[in-house]
Design an enzyme around this catalytic site. Sequence first.
Site, short mmCIF file in Angstrom:
data_model
loop_
_atom_site.label_atom_id
_atom_site.label_comp_id
_atom_site.label_asym_id
_atom_site.label_seq_id
_atom_site.Cartn_x
_atom_site.Cartn_y
_atom_site.Cartn_z
N GLU A 105 -4.82 -8.05 4.17
CA GLU A 105 -5.74 -7.73 5.57
C GLU A 105 -6.98 -8.21 5.66
O GLU A 105 -7.28 -8.59 6.95
CB GLU A 105 -5.70 -5.96 5.44
N GLU A 156 0.79 -1.13 -0.06
CA GLU A 156 0.01 0.18 0.02
C GLU A 156 0.79 1.14 0.01
O GLU A 156 0.41 2.47 -0.57
CB GLU A 156 -0.97 0.11 1.31
#
Length: 242
Positions: A124, A104
Amino acid sequence: MIEVTDRDGVAVITLARPEKLNALTAGMRRDLAAAVRACGEDVRGIVVTGTGRAFSAGEDIHEAAGKSLVEEVELFHDMTRAVLETRIPVVAAVNGLAVGGAAEWTLCFDTRLGTPATEYFLPENHIGLSVSNAASHLLPRLVGAKALRLVLDSTRMTAEQALATGLLDEIVPQERLLDAAIDRVRHWTRPGTATAVHLALLRPSMDEVERAFARETEAARQVEESGIAQEGMSRFVNRARR
């Protein structure tokens, strides 16, 4: 575990913890934000890469287990903030596996170069964690409507898939990766270019990014208070010990 070298005016920041796939401790995240800010003062641009077979395995879950998830996420946010506050090009040379918060982080870079060995993995959702690094804003900006499914599916992508999706901008041979990234910085910062002005115009708005940070911090608080984050991290740690 963070090395900074100068390649003819281009700062190369290398994650140097290959025995742990360059997993990011809290200290490494602080050091990365500080290194980006320090390099941004007097170089033409910055290249970030990893050592070994991974760019980074993301957050060091073993270290983070039991800690405040909100504080862990905010350390990632400051890494992204540091990149977007520079006035010079920042290039990701994604040499291998990029996971979670490290994957990210690259979303805010001005371009992402990979190799055939590059992989992106966003795990995640399936381990009860929430995204960070303003990914809730930056990922849709790069890949459009595909962003939701990439996150909910906890997607793992090959280099070719990442290129087709828009996470990578270019795939180069492994042995050329660092030189290609440095060449990109040099090309963008030749004498007479207006690169600093265009970075300010075309990068994501810091107001929007800060709003995304706030939403993601609240999301981290929610999954922490619900217990699913600690359960997910415990499952991860227990699997790794077997």
